[in-house]
Design a protein around this motif. Structure first.
Motif, PDB file in Angstrom:
ATOM      1  N   GLU A 160      25.006  25.950  13.952  1.00  0.00           N
ATOM      2  CA  GLU A 160      25.431  24.635  13.510  1.00  0.00           C
ATOM      3  C   GLU A 160      26.949  24.489  13.531  1.00  0.00           C
ATOM      4  O   GLU A 160      27.464  23.383  13.596  1.00  0.00           O
ATOM      5  N   GLU A 161      27.670  25.606  13.437  1.00  0.00           N
ATOM      6  CA  GLU A 161      29.129  25.533  13.485  1.00  0.00           C
ATOM      7  C   GLU A 161      29.617  24.945  14.810  1.00  0.00           C
ATOM      8  O   GLU A 161      30.665  24.324  14.882  1.00  0.00           O
ATOM      9  N   LYS A 162      28.839  25.161  15.876  1.00  0.00           N
ATOM     10  CA  LYS A 162      29.232  24.658  17.187  1.00  0.00           C
ATOM     11  C   LYS A 162      29.038  23.149  17.292  1.00  0.00           C
ATOM     12  O   LYS A 162      29.605  22.502  18.172  1.00  0.00           O
ATOM     13  N   ASP A 163      28.208  22.589  16.425  1.00  0.00           N
ATOM     14  CA  ASP A 163      27.891  21.167  16.491  1.00  0.00           C
ATOM     15  C   ASP A 163      28.765  20.419  15.494  1.00  0.00           C
ATOM     16  O   ASP A 163      28.870  20.786  14.332  1.00  0.00           O
ATOM     17  N   VAL A 164      29.408  19.347  15.961  1.00  0.00           N
ATOM     18  CA  VAL A 164      30.284  18.579  15.082  1.00  0.00           C
ATOM     19  C   VAL A 164      29.479  17.660  14.163  1.00  0.00           C
ATOM     20  O   VAL A 164      30.015  17.106  13.214  1.00  0.00           O
ATOM     21  N   SER A 165      28.199  17.461  14.440  1.00  0.00           N
ATOM     22  CA  SER A 165      27.375  16.554  13.658  1.00  0.00           C
ATOM     23  C   SER A 165      26.816  17.263  12.428  1.00  0.00           C
ATOM     24  O   SER A 165      26.466  18.444  12.472  1.00  0.00           O
ATOM     25  N   HIS A 166      26.741  16.524  11.329  1.00  0.00           N
ATOM     26  CA  HIS A 166      26.184  17.060  10.095  1.00  0.00           C
ATOM     27  C   HIS A 166      24.670  16.833  10.080  1.00  0.00           C
ATOM     28  O   HIS A 166      24.162  15.870  10.651  1.00  0.00           O
ATOM     29  N   MET A 167      23.967  17.714   9.395  1.00  0.00           N
ATOM     30  CA  MET A 167      22.504  17.703   9.394  1.00  0.00           C
ATOM     31  C   MET A 167      21.971  17.062   8.115  1.00  0.00           C
ATOM     32  O   MET A 167      22.558  17.197   7.038  1.00  0.00           O
ATOM     33  N   ILE A 168      20.845  16.373   8.254  1.00  0.00           N
ATOM     34  CA  ILE A 168      20.070  15.880   7.120  1.00  0.00           C
ATOM     35  C   ILE A 168      18.747  16.635   7.125  1.00  0.00           C
ATOM     36  O   ILE A 168      18.075  16.708   8.160  1.00  0.00           O
ATOM     37  N   HIS A 169      18.389  17.213   6.004  1.00  0.00           N
ATOM     38  CA  HIS A 169      17.164  18.006   5.889  1.00  0.00           C
ATOM     39  C   HIS A 169      16.153  17.232   5.039  1.00  0.00           C
ATOM     40  O   HIS A 169      16.496  16.707   3.977  1.00  0.00           O
ATOM     41  N   ILE A 170      14.918  17.172   5.512  1.00  0.00           N
ATOM     42  CA  ILE A 170      13.843  16.464   4.802  1.00  0.00           C
ATOM     43  C   ILE A 170      12.673  17.427   4.642  1.00  0.00           C
ATOM     44  O   ILE A 170      12.265  18.087   5.604  1.00  0.00           O
ATOM     45  N   ILE A 171      12.155  17.508   3.420  1.00  0.00           N
ATOM     46  CA  ILE A 171      10.980  18.346   3.163  1.00  0.00           C
ATOM     47  C   ILE A 171       9.923  17.545   2.424  1.00  0.00           C
ATOM     48  O   ILE A 171      10.225  16.591   1.705  1.00  0.00           O
ATOM     49  N   ASP A 172       8.696  17.919   2.634  1.00  0.00           N
ATOM     50  CA  ASP A 172       7.591  17.496   1.783  1.00  0.00           C
ATOM     51  C   ASP A 172       7.476  18.554   0.695  1.00  0.00           C
ATOM     52  O   ASP A 172       7.347  19.747   0.993  1.00  0.00           O
ATOM     53  N   THR A 173       7.525  18.170  -0.560  1.00  0.00           N
ATOM     54  CA  THR A 173       7.630  19.142  -1.651  1.00  0.00           C
ATOM     55  C   THR A 173       6.414  20.054  -1.754  1.00  0.00           C
ATOM     56  O   THR A 173       6.505  21.107  -2.376  1.00  0.00           O
ATOM     57  N   ASP A 174       5.289  19.673  -1.152  1.00  0.00           N
ATOM     58  CA  ASP A 174       4.119  20.544  -1.195  1.00  0.00           C
ATOM     59  C   ASP A 174       4.134  21.585  -0.083  1.00  0.00           C
ATOM     60  O   ASP A 174       3.376  22.537  -0.106  1.00  0.00           O
ATOM     61  N   HIS A 175       4.988  21.388   0.938  1.00  0.00           N
ATOM     62  CA  HIS A 175       5.150  22.364   2.022  1.00  0.00           C
ATOM     63  C   HIS A 175       6.648  22.602   2.237  1.00  0.00           C
ATOM     64  O   HIS A 175       7.196  22.282   3.289  1.00  0.00           O
ATOM     65  N   PRO A 176       7.317  23.162   1.233  1.00  0.00           N
ATOM     66  CA  PRO A 176       8.792  23.221   1.310  1.00  0.00           C
ATOM     67  C   PRO A 176       9.317  24.159   2.377  1.00  0.00           C
ATOM     68  O   PRO A 176      10.488  24.054   2.754  1.00  0.00           O
ATOM     69  N   TRP A 177       8.500  25.088   2.882  1.00  0.00           N
ATOM     70  CA  TRP A 177       9.000  25.984   3.922  1.00  0.00           C
ATOM     71  C   TRP A 177       9.090  25.272   5.278  1.00  0.00           C
ATOM     72  O   TRP A 177       9.807  25.711   6.155  1.00  0.00           O
ATOM     73  N   ASP A 178       8.369  24.161   5.447  1.00  0.00           N
ATOM     74  CA  ASP A 178       8.458  23.368   6.679  1.00  0.00           C
ATOM     75  C   ASP A 178       9.544  22.326   6.502  1.00  0.00           C
ATOM     76  O   ASP A 178       9.317  21.254   5.935  1.00  0.00           O
TER      77      ASP A 178
END
Length: 840
Positions: free
Chosen positions: A44-62
């Motif tokens: 991610e350091e190579k990418d200038v764009s910031h990430m948004i992370h979305i999880i379903d709380t019942d499957h937090p590993w996905d």
């Protein structure tokens, strides 16, 4: 308050630990948590764009990570009222709107957005849609849902023709600019911006609230505690197809700590500014901090009489003249000196704050919606009453140097020796019912915390069940996800909650029961999955959801023979005829129906054959298992006493019989030992006798011995199919019954090893749901076999685990009508996530 689970990255990312980089977190009403982090991996350091992370709380590993396109740090995340769209804003003034692609929670796209170049966005909100619900604790004992949850008169921020709310969003920038973007029904975006006042100044913090009249109130501060907190009224309108913004200055306030000689210079900076609720612009929370501590104040806007000079007091008053009034901010409460606050979370439950409701909540120890959460730099969290600000509960993290640290946990001591920053929450969010907290710490981990409905106070079982039942009813009425309520349900409570929920549902009027029919069944299914003793009932409830959907679809295909029809539709006449006619001969029941209303073309009937086959197989399975009703509870047991479900099956058998005369190829296929046997007539006769024992209009009766004997002979007359029940829930909720927190990892596409053992135990105790390798995979909604190793891309429900193919193999109109029922959501109301064919 206790930790439910903690998620960390699979590969430890590098951290800058830069305190100036904000973390944001947002929890939607559909059980999705969106968050950002200042931690970046090497990739991610190579990418200038910031990430948004979305999880379903019942499957937090996905975790679903979105390349946001924001080149500056993301400062705001905001879900809409439906929980299906997400706004993101950054320090360069770019606002993007994210929507699910193909209704999948792990595929997002942004086709809309606005930009205020060079203007860092400090606050962001969707325009209000005019829907506001009040939850009355004092009426929790009422049998009428309309008294427990009342609709409050509230106007949308902007309306279209006919009063329909107009969609859009509002943002406030660091230079005192307010920007509005309106989404027209045609998809065109109207944008405009105006300064909050003529003299623009620096805005470090801002928040927005809505009034019942459709106006917007913006609170803003420059970040200095000695400066006033300004309030502005913003009115949005559309004039000549252009967006117009009008602003007006409202009364302002100075924090009380700046007028106290002892604390005047102790807390120089305002670090948090929030309205207590988005629908109440008259109560605001302020937090002033220094490097060592913080103080929190709660203010309320009140209407007070304006004192009149003595010269005018002696004149005779005019008839109808009222004393002049003025709006003035008054402090409600303030805390003592606190540790340094790192984050604030406000409750989302719309609990009524009338004196009666507050007294009942205090007497019954019902706390959800009354407390706000403060996270501190020492790692602790306090729950404070949102009006009085007295402490209701305290949580100490494992890394805190307080007595709450677990024995044997040396991680905190190691961090202190190395000089690293202590673990604390930089972003915190309440769930929809305020029974859970999601927090992102300064090391990039996501923590899920349970918040007790009674804040740790000892309650008897009946009171606890009443509180949980009240919140489940709220979720059922609003359609919001109830995952956070399940966090507090123990296996021993499941049976009582299911029964009480059914009793309350049956007390509602017929129209409301029809609206809530599928939601109440879905909630019962979720509850039953929490206990191995009721896992079979969960299968029954999922089968009932499918049965209701199939029945509605098949009945909707019926058309009246002539246009000038009576009040009742063909489907309603079918139900009425089958209820009145108790004859066990299917051909005699058909005589009383207008068969011309059942005439359909061949292709639609043939395309629905797999659904018709499921109905026929299900009837055969139920009747064949009737003799085993006294043994271990197995799937299908609940149907043997459900008169409405048996009546529904009986109606569909009649409908299928008539269609079979038109298109024999659509009939269900049975493997019989005799070629001359009429299988449908036999099953209808036995089904009618069973239905008569459990009709709703009479007392339930036990099936007579002759019926049981005939059902015993069914396996020797017909080949009984093995029904494909939904798999055991693979979500994390069924593993959270214990008090030990779970350690999970982001980026895992499978259950962590620590969960595998429990999953095996559940599969063993519920062998009827177990799927081993080499077993045929099913499309649970189309009732089609996909093979042992499916090649088609599929999607799975995040709530019940139901699997179906992404692309339809059938293009007929009748099948499209069936598939439109679950294109956005599963039949249980859960969201869809795309899965590879190997996991189907």
């Amino acid at each position: 308050m206790e930790v439910a689970y903690v998620c960390e990255w699979e590969k430890r990312p590098k951290s800058s630990h830069c305190p100036s980089v904000p973390l944001v977190c947002a929890w939607s009403c559909r059980n999705l948590v969106a968050f950002t982090t200042d931690l970046k991996s090497e990739e991610e350091e190579k990418d200038v764009s910031h990430m948004i992370h979305i999880i379903d709380t019942d499957h937090p590993w996905d975790i679903y990570s979105i390349n946001s396109g924001h080149t500056e740090v993301i400062s705001c995340l905001e879900w809409d009222q439906s929980g299906s769209r997400l706004l993101s804003a950054d320090g360069a003034g770019l606002v993007r709107c994210w929507m699910m692609c193909d209704q999948l929670v792990n595929r997002w796209e942004s086709s809309l957005g606005s930009a205020l170049d060079g203007e860092p966005v400090v606050a962001l909100s969707w325009l209000h849609n005019g829907v506001k619900l009040a939850l009355h604790v004092e009426m929790s004992g009422s049998t009428n849902f309309g008294e427990k949850f009342s609709r409050v008169k509230f106007s949308p921020s902007l309306t279209l023709f006919g009063g329909r709310p107009m969609e859009g969003w509002l943002g406030v920038t660091a230079s005192g600019l307010v920007g509005v973007s309106l989404l027209k029904p045609s998809g065109v975006l109207l944008s405009a911006s105006e300064p909050l006042c003529r003299l623009r100044g620096r805005v470090a913090l801002a928040d927005m609230a809505f009034t019942g009249g459709g106006n917007i109130v913006v609170a803003a501060t420059d970040g200095c505690s000695s400066s006033p907190v300004q309030f502005y009224k913003v009115v949005v309108s559309v004039v000549n197809e252009k967006c117009r913004i009008d602003t007006e200055l409202l009364p302002s306030l100075f924090m009380r700590c700046t007028t106290d000689p002892v604390r005047r210079d102790k807390y120089p900076a305002v670090t948090h500014l929030k309205f207590l609720t988005r629908e109440n612009s008259e109560q605001v929370l302020l937090c002033a901090s220094s490097h060592t501590g913080s103080i929190v104040e709660c203010w309320s806007l009140r209407k007070e009489g304006l004192p009149v000079n003595n010269i005018f007091q002696h004149r005779s008053p005019v008839v109808g003249e009222k004393q002049p009034t003025i709006l003035k901010w008054r402090i409600l409460s303030a805390t003592n000196d606190l540790e340094r606050v790192s984050s604030v979370a406000l409750p989302k439950l719309p609990i009524s704050i009338s004196n009666t409701d507050l007294k009942v909540a205090s007497d019954t120890k019902f706390c959800p919606g009354l407390g706000l959460a403060l996270a501190f730099h020492d790692g602790s969290i306090q729950i404070l009453h949102r009006l009085s600000l007295h402490t209701m509960g305290v949580f100490y993290s494992s890394a805190s140097s307080t007595p709450g640290q677990r024995p044997g946990d040396d991680s905190a001591m190691k961090r202190q020796r190395t000089g690293g920053p202590a673990l604390h929450f930089k972003a915190l969010q309440f769930s929809g019912t305020s029974l859970a907290l999601a927090g992102v710490d300064n090391h990039g981990k996501l923590h899920m915390l349970r918040v007790s409905p009674s804040m740790g106070q000892l309650l008897d079982m009946n009171t606890t069940l009443r509180h949980l039942l009240f919140l489940l009813e709220y979720c059922m009425v609003t359609g919001y996800d109830w995952w956070d309520v399940l966090l507090h349900v123990q296996p021993g409570m499941v049976h009582s909650l299911v029964e009480k929920l059914h009793e309350e549902y049956m007390r509602q009027n017929q129209a409301l029961q029809q609206v809530l029919a599928t939601r109440v069944v879905a909630i019962k299914a979720s509850l039953c999955k929490l206990s191995s003793a009721t896992a079979a009932r969960a299968c029954d409830f999922h089968a009932k959801l499918l049965l209701i959907a199939i029945s509605s679809t098949l009945k909707s295909l019926l058309r009246p023979h002539v246009l000038n029809t009576p009040d009742k539709s063909p489907g309603e006449r079918l139900t009425e005829t089958c209820c009145k006619n108790t004859d066990s001969d299917i051909d005699k029941v058909m005589i009383n129906l207008k068969t011309e209303e059942f005439v359909l073309d061949g292709p639609p009937l043939q395309s629905l054959q797999q659904l018709i086959q499921w109905v026929g197989d299900f009837v055969l399975y139920l009747l064949a298992n009737l003799p085993n009703q006294g043994s271990l509870v197995r799937p299908g047991f609940g149907f043997l006493r459900d008169g409405s479900a048996l009546g529904m099956l009986r109606e569909m058998m009649v409908m299928i019989r008539i269609w079979g005369l038109l298109k024999p190829g659509c009939l269900p296929i049975y493997t019989a030992t005799s070629d001359s046997q009429d299988s449908m007539s036999l099953l209808f006769r036995l089904l009618t006798r069973l239905w008569l024992c459990s009709r709703d209009d009479g007392p339930p009766q036990e099936p007579d011995e002759s019926l049981v004997d005939e059902c015993c002979l069914l396996p020797s007359q017909l080949l009984v199919p093995s029904m494909d029940w939904l798999p055991v829930n693979d979500g994390v909720i069924v593993r959270l019954q214990g008090k030990q927190p779970l350690r999970l990892q982001f980026g895992k596409s499978f259950c962590p090893p620590s969960l595998g053992a429990m999953g095996q135990l559940e599969a063993t105790s519920s062998s009827f749901c177990f799927r081993g390798p080499g077993v045929q995979k099913m499309d649970n909604l189309r009732c089609l076999h996909m093979g042992v190793c499916p090649t088609e891309d599929s999607k799975a429900c995040t709530r019940c685990g139901c699997v179906t193919m992404l692309r339809s193999p059938n293009k007929t109109n009748a099948m499209k009508q069936w598939e439109q029922r679950w294109i956005k959501n599963c039949l249980c109301g859960g969201l869809w996530r795309r899965i590879p064919p190997t996991l189907a």
